[in-house]
Design a protein around this motif. Structure first.
Motif, PDB file in Angstrom:
ATOM      1  N   ARG A  31      -0.589  -7.245   8.118  1.00  0.00           N
ATOM      2  CA  ARG A  31      -0.655  -8.708   8.171  1.00  0.00           C
ATOM      3  C   ARG A  31       0.710  -9.342   7.885  1.00  0.00           C
ATOM      4  O   ARG A  31       1.080 -10.339   8.497  1.00  0.00           O
ATOM      5  CB  ARG A  31      -1.687  -9.187   7.152  1.00  0.00           C
ATOM      6  N   LYS A  32       1.447  -8.750   6.935  1.00  0.00           N
ATOM      7  CA  LYS A  32       2.776  -9.235   6.567  1.00  0.00           C
ATOM      8  C   LYS A  32       3.681  -8.046   6.281  1.00  0.00           C
ATOM      9  O   LYS A  32       3.233  -7.022   5.780  1.00  0.00           O
ATOM     10  CB  LYS A  32       2.718 -10.090   5.298  1.00  0.00           C
ATOM     11  N   GLY A  33       4.966  -8.195   6.569  1.00  0.00           N
ATOM     12  CA  GLY A  33       5.945  -7.172   6.223  1.00  0.00           C
ATOM     13  C   GLY A  33       5.890  -5.953   7.111  1.00  0.00           C
ATOM     14  O   GLY A  33       5.626  -6.048   8.308  1.00  0.00           O
ATOM     15  N   ALA A  34       6.121  -4.784   6.495  1.00  0.00           N
ATOM     16  CA  ALA A  34       6.161  -3.516   7.230  1.00  0.00           C
ATOM     17  C   ALA A  34       5.582  -2.417   6.358  1.00  0.00           C
ATOM     18  O   ALA A  34       5.658  -2.473   5.129  1.00  0.00           O
ATOM     19  CB  ALA A  34       7.592  -3.179   7.617  1.00  0.00           C
ATOM     20  N   LEU A  35       5.023  -1.399   7.003  1.00  0.00           N
ATOM     21  CA  LEU A  35       4.394  -0.285   6.298  1.00  0.00           C
ATOM     22  C   LEU A  35       4.657   0.994   7.075  1.00  0.00           C
ATOM     23  O   LEU A  35       4.437   1.050   8.287  1.00  0.00           O
ATOM     24  CB  LEU A  35       2.878  -0.514   6.179  1.00  0.00           C
ATOM     25  N   ARG A  36       5.126   2.020   6.380  1.00  0.00           N
ATOM     26  CA  ARG A  36       5.322   3.329   6.996  1.00  0.00           C
ATOM     27  C   ARG A  36       3.988   4.061   6.960  1.00  0.00           C
ATOM     28  O   ARG A  36       3.365   4.189   5.906  1.00  0.00           O
ATOM     29  CB  ARG A  36       6.387   4.099   6.233  1.00  0.00           C
ATOM     30  N   VAL A  37       3.553   4.544   8.128  1.00  0.00           N
ATOM     31  CA  VAL A  37       2.256   5.198   8.270  1.00  0.00           C
ATOM     32  C   VAL A  37       2.455   6.564   8.907  1.00  0.00           C
ATOM     33  O   VAL A  37       3.130   6.678   9.936  1.00  0.00           O
ATOM     34  CB  VAL A  37       1.306   4.347   9.156  1.00  0.00           C
ATOM     35  N   GLY A  38       1.878   7.582   8.303  1.00  0.00           N
ATOM     36  CA  GLY A  38       1.882   8.916   8.882  1.00  0.00           C
ATOM     37  C   GLY A  38       0.460   9.291   9.249  1.00  0.00           C
ATOM     38  O   GLY A  38      -0.446   9.158   8.430  1.00  0.00           O
ATOM     39  N   ASP A  41      -8.352  13.067  10.636  1.00  0.00           N
ATOM     40  CA  ASP A  41      -6.910  12.839  10.740  1.00  0.00           C
ATOM     41  C   ASP A  41      -6.291  12.813   9.348  1.00  0.00           C
ATOM     42  O   ASP A  41      -6.779  12.121   8.453  1.00  0.00           O
ATOM     43  CB  ASP A  41      -6.596  11.503  11.419  1.00  0.00           C
ATOM     44  N   ILE A  42      -5.224  13.564   9.157  1.00  0.00           N
ATOM     45  CA  ILE A  42      -4.487  13.510   7.897  1.00  0.00           C
ATOM     46  C   ILE A  42      -3.563  12.305   7.986  1.00  0.00           C
ATOM     47  O   ILE A  42      -2.784  12.176   8.930  1.00  0.00           O
ATOM     48  CB  ILE A  42      -3.690  14.800   7.668  1.00  0.00           C
ATOM     49  N   HIS A  43      -3.658  11.411   6.986  1.00  0.00           N
ATOM     50  CA  HIS A  43      -2.866  10.193   7.037  1.00  0.00           C
ATOM     51  C   HIS A  43      -2.408   9.770   5.644  1.00  0.00           C
ATOM     52  O   HIS A  43      -3.001  10.158   4.645  1.00  0.00           O
ATOM     53  CB  HIS A  43      -3.642   9.065   7.730  1.00  0.00           C
ATOM     54  N   TYR A  44      -1.295   9.008   5.633  1.00  0.00           N
ATOM     55  CA  TYR A  44      -0.747   8.499   4.377  1.00  0.00           C
ATOM     56  C   TYR A  44      -0.035   7.181   4.641  1.00  0.00           C
ATOM     57  O   TYR A  44       0.262   6.829   5.790  1.00  0.00           O
ATOM     58  CB  TYR A  44       0.201   9.515   3.726  1.00  0.00           C
ATOM     59  N   THR A  68       9.981  -1.948   1.261  1.00  0.00           N
ATOM     60  CA  THR A  68       9.552  -3.165   1.929  1.00  0.00           C
ATOM     61  C   THR A  68       8.300  -3.711   1.251  1.00  0.00           C
ATOM     62  O   THR A  68       7.605  -2.990   0.550  1.00  0.00           O
ATOM     63  CB  THR A  68       9.233  -2.909   3.416  1.00  0.00           C
ATOM     64  N   THR A  69       8.039  -4.960   1.466  1.00  0.00           N
ATOM     65  CA  THR A  69       6.780  -5.528   0.984  1.00  0.00           C
ATOM     66  C   THR A  69       5.853  -5.650   2.183  1.00  0.00           C
ATOM     67  O   THR A  69       6.294  -5.807   3.318  1.00  0.00           O
ATOM     68  CB  THR A  69       6.980  -6.912   0.332  1.00  0.00           C
ATOM     69  N   SER A  70       4.575  -5.551   1.895  1.00  0.00           N
ATOM     70  CA  SER A  70       3.613  -5.638   2.992  1.00  0.00           C
ATOM     71  C   SER A  70       2.274  -6.126   2.459  1.00  0.00           C
ATOM     72  O   SER A  70       2.017  -6.111   1.259  1.00  0.00           O
ATOM     73  CB  SER A  70       3.422  -4.268   3.652  1.00  0.00           C
ATOM     74  N   GLU A  71       1.464  -6.550   3.397  1.00  0.00           N
ATOM     75  CA  GLU A  71       0.074  -6.884   3.106  1.00  0.00           C
ATOM     76  C   GLU A  71      -0.720  -6.370   4.286  1.00  0.00           C
ATOM     77  O   GLU A  71      -0.408  -6.694   5.436  1.00  0.00           O
ATOM     78  CB  GLU A  71      -0.088  -8.395   2.959  1.00  0.00           C
ATOM     79  N   ILE A  72      -1.706  -5.541   4.009  1.00  0.00           N
ATOM     80  CA  ILE A  72      -2.486  -4.956   5.090  1.00  0.00           C
ATOM     81  C   ILE A  72      -3.961  -5.289   4.931  1.00  0.00           C
ATOM     82  O   ILE A  72      -4.434  -5.555   3.828  1.00  0.00           O
ATOM     83  CB  ILE A  72      -2.320  -3.425   5.177  1.00  0.00           C
ATOM     84  N   MET A 127       0.826  -1.213   0.000  1.00  0.00           N
ATOM     85  CA  MET A 127       0.000   0.000   0.000  1.00  0.00           C
ATOM     86  C   MET A 127       0.856   1.258   0.000  1.00  0.00           C
ATOM     87  O   MET A 127       1.769   1.393   0.814  1.00  0.00           O
ATOM     88  CB  MET A 127      -0.889  -0.003   1.242  1.00  0.00           C
ATOM     89  N   SER A 128       0.577   2.155  -0.912  1.00  0.00           N
ATOM     90  CA  SER A 128       1.109   3.519  -0.906  1.00  0.00           C
ATOM     91  C   SER A 128      -0.056   4.421  -1.273  1.00  0.00           C
ATOM     92  O   SER A 128      -0.773   4.147  -2.237  1.00  0.00           O
ATOM     93  CB  SER A 128       2.239   3.690  -1.918  1.00  0.00           C
ATOM     94  N   PHE A 129      -0.250   5.476  -0.482  1.00  0.00           N
ATOM     95  CA  PHE A 129      -1.367   6.378  -0.747  1.00  0.00           C
ATOM     96  C   PHE A 129      -0.999   7.758  -0.223  1.00  0.00           C
ATOM     97  O   PHE A 129      -0.483   7.888   0.895  1.00  0.00           O
ATOM     98  CB  PHE A 129      -2.642   5.861  -0.067  1.00  0.00           C
TER      99      PHE A 129
END
Length: 98
Positions: free
Chosen positions: A42-49, A69-72, A78-82, A26-28
């Protein structure tokens, strides 16, 4: 941080005002909306702001975004599954702006 207002709508045949998705890598861009948003890695890692705070969530961790909330999201190198759950606050008895 510049963010856009995401206007969400739910299909009337869907029943409840909720959307549940399984999303890889996910990138948004930074955005906000009145709906509530729950993100579980669920898997991997994700940078969340979220607002002025930025964290890298690892598998098994989650984040929650309230109304406005402003979020991205950035999966970067990295690979991830959310699992993402977005729902209207009225689903739990609160008006928008919760």
């Amino acid at each position: 941080m510049r963010a856009f207002h995401e206007t969400r709508s739910y299909h009337p045949d869907q029943g409840l005002p909720v959307q549940i998705d399984l999303i890889p890598n996910m990138s948004f861009l930074a955005h906000w909306h009145h709906d509530l948003e729950f993100i579980y890695v669920r898997k991997g890692a994700l940078r969340v702001g979220i607002n002025s705070e930025v964290r890298t969530l690892q598998a098994g961790e989650f984040a929650f975004c309230g109304s406005g909330d402003i979020h991205y999201y950035e999966h970067a190198d990295t690979t991830s599954e959310i699992i993402m759950v977005i729902f209207n606050p009225r689903l739990i008895g609160f008006p928008a702006g919760w």
